[in-house]
Design an enzyme around this catalytic site. Sequence first.
Site, short mmCIF file in Angstrom:
data_model
loop_
_atom_site.label_atom_id
_atom_site.label_comp_id
_atom_site.label_asym_id
_atom_site.label_seq_id
_atom_site.Cartn_x
_atom_site.Cartn_y
_atom_site.Cartn_z
N GLU A 407 0.81 -1.22 0.00
CA GLU A 407 0.00 0.00 0.00
C GLU A 407 0.84 1.27 0.00
OE1 GLU A 407 -2.61 -3.30 1.25
OE2 GLU A 407 -0.59 -2.65 1.87
N GLN A 429 -7.76 -1.89 -0.87
CA GLN A 429 -8.66 -3.04 -0.91
C GLN A 429 -9.66 -3.04 0.26
OE1 GLN A 429 -7.24 -7.36 -0.71
NE2 GLN A 429 -7.64 -7.07 -2.90
N PHE A 430 -9.19 -2.71 1.43
CA PHE A 430 -10.04 -2.44 2.59
C PHE A 430 -9.46 -1.19 3.26
CE2 PHE A 430 -10.73 -6.89 1.83
CZ PHE A 430 -12.08 -7.10 2.12
N ALA A 431 -10.34 -0.33 3.76
CA ALA A 431 -9.88 0.90 4.40
C ALA A 431 -8.92 0.61 5.55
CB ALA A 431 -11.07 1.71 4.91
N ASP A 432 -9.08 -0.54 6.19
CA ASP A 432 -8.19 -0.94 7.29
C ASP A 432 -6.73 -0.95 6.85
OD1 ASP A 432 -10.47 -2.72 9.14
OD2 ASP A 432 -10.80 -2.49 6.99
N PHE A 433 -6.49 -1.29 5.59
CA PHE A 433 -5.12 -1.44 5.10
C PHE A 433 -4.43 -0.10 4.86
CE2 PHE A 433 -6.50 -5.72 3.06
CZ PHE A 433 -6.64 -6.28 4.33
N HIS A 474 -11.05 -5.93 8.84
CA HIS A 474 -11.74 -5.66 7.59
C HIS A 474 -13.05 -4.91 7.82
CE1 HIS A 474 -9.06 -9.00 6.53
NE2 HIS A 474 -9.14 -8.60 5.28
#
Length: 667
Positions: A407, A429-433, A474
């Site tokens: 990222e 891909q997921f905001a968490d990342f 996630h």
Amino acid sequence: MKSQPAAPIYFTYNRSGIDDNTLIQLYERMLKPRLIEEKMLILLRQGKISKWFSGIGQEAISVGVTSVLQQDEYILPMHRNLGVFTTREIPLHRLFSQWQGKANGFTKGRDRSFHFGTQEFKIVGMISHLGPQFGVADGIATANLLKKNNQVCAVFTGEGGTSEGDIHEALNVASVWQLPVLFCIENNGYGLSTPTSEQYNCKNLVDRGIGYGMESHRIEGNNILEVYSKLQALVEDMRKNPRPVLLEFETFRMRGHEEASGTKYVPDELMNTWAERDPLINFENYLISEGLLSETKVETLKTQIKNEINENLDIAFAEEEITSDKSNELNDVFQEFAYEEVSSNSKTTELRLVDAISEGLKQSMERHDNTVIMGQDIAEYGGVFKITEGFLEAFGKERVRNTPICESAIVSAAMGLSINGYKAIMEMQFADFATSGFNPIVNYLAKSHYRWNQKADVVIRMPCGAGVGAGPFHSQTNEAWFTHTPGLKVVYPAFPYDAKGLLATAIEDPNPVLFFEHKALYRSIRQDVPTDYFTLPIGKAALLQNGTDITIVTYGAGVHWALATLEGQGISADLIDLRTLAPLDIEAIYASVKKTGKLIILQEDSMFGGIASDIAALVSEHCFESLDAPIKRVASLETPVPFAANLEAEYLPNERFKVELDNLLAY
């Protein structure tokens, strides 16, 4: 007849194919930064500049690399690369103003030393977090490939910086994408005081090229002709056969990391050894031995350069100290964006939120042929939520790019694309990342325009939110991390119509936008949406219901929780969907609170430090006399997001909202 050398020459110089004028030019290009540095060290002791990072003894690398690049090829230097700036012939008085924090520098006094860039001279300066620089070079090189301009770019770091994860990510991306970048490592012996033996455990840093599948070379960094000749051949070939090349320049830092740190940790014997390998003195002696210089000519050149330095210092010293203007400071955080409304057509079709985002994204890419979208699994697979399904066939692999799992490097590459004239869209891909790309988001994208007037034309799409049984990594809705950072815009739509129009505007906007998309709403919310391209203004809330008894402020999934709670209850409420969190339409909230006298704020994020807290504070400050009850905030529990359905249901605030709403109405 050649004169005898005035002093021993440490290096063997091979001038094959290099004419006399070029030899003299290389010498002059090394001499100028050396003399500037010597003057700066005096000014530092006099308190006329505040800090200095010395590159004395390393001039051959900066000068050699810059000399083989064309003037319109980007170069990304670091602290000790003064020779890059002087070889690009930046007016010295502007450099001196920069170092004194004056307005005629490149950052209006907002950043120091070499922490700046300039499109005029195609230089992109560093930030203190060293790693992203390599990723930015990746983005610039990607744009060069898209333009098919046969250009390369060069980026610098030190041996210490190579330990950062961003460096590894960027090198891997460059190799996978075959990007024409010269990755220049100045191995100067110490990262501040930490020797190379404590920085890495391979014999030479250049050996890492094998792991990246990348061509690599180790070069005597203090031999200007070796640097120049090898790089000239490499660059000429890279323009025809694009690829990354990893370069390790063997050199040494003769002064402290910065002057205050000194060099007491360096053994005297080591310092003396490297003093014998001084790139300027050795080359000067060589040119004298070849009859191309004389001691008289050397003194004449030094006098000319010293006069130029003093003349330009006089200009910089005569410049007034910079003064603060609040309006200017605030206005420079973002590049000016004149929003132009594109009205929606009358023809509509029912779309899910996920479909509206996909359609808006596709129409924007059709409208702007300089858009590039990057992300994990977004090409053939169409993204994990299938938002980019079919995009590869529509736009080709150059504009729809699968990325490695990295990222941080891709956020940085998005910045590089923007620098080189492209609009970059990244699917996180997921905001968490975003945690893995946090540094370049908050330190590079957010700060570049304020620092040196460089837009970050980047949209990062952020699939977020709980309610789908995805667990702690996630399910986060982490918008508050970014609303706290000046320089970022944060958009969070709740409906398909808003999502399509706001995404179009986010891509139009030349500033960095984090575009939050709630996963639980992707396929559960439907709405009639115009089929054509249209825009909606960022920073404008939507009043979904009009009432007199209470103001409800929310966004994202909270909008639908509030609508469900109000349904059939006969509550006369203003229901405000924020849609945009930064900039925040606080005036819409003030107007409503002054009408209703009561305010409840609903957010999916946990309570402390969230958006609701700031809204509550602002309303307390500006509408206190209009309030008939305490402001109420409703949020998720102060825990990570749990996985099991019953735990997640308790975590989320939608059930608690009805209780708190009734209590506030009854106050």
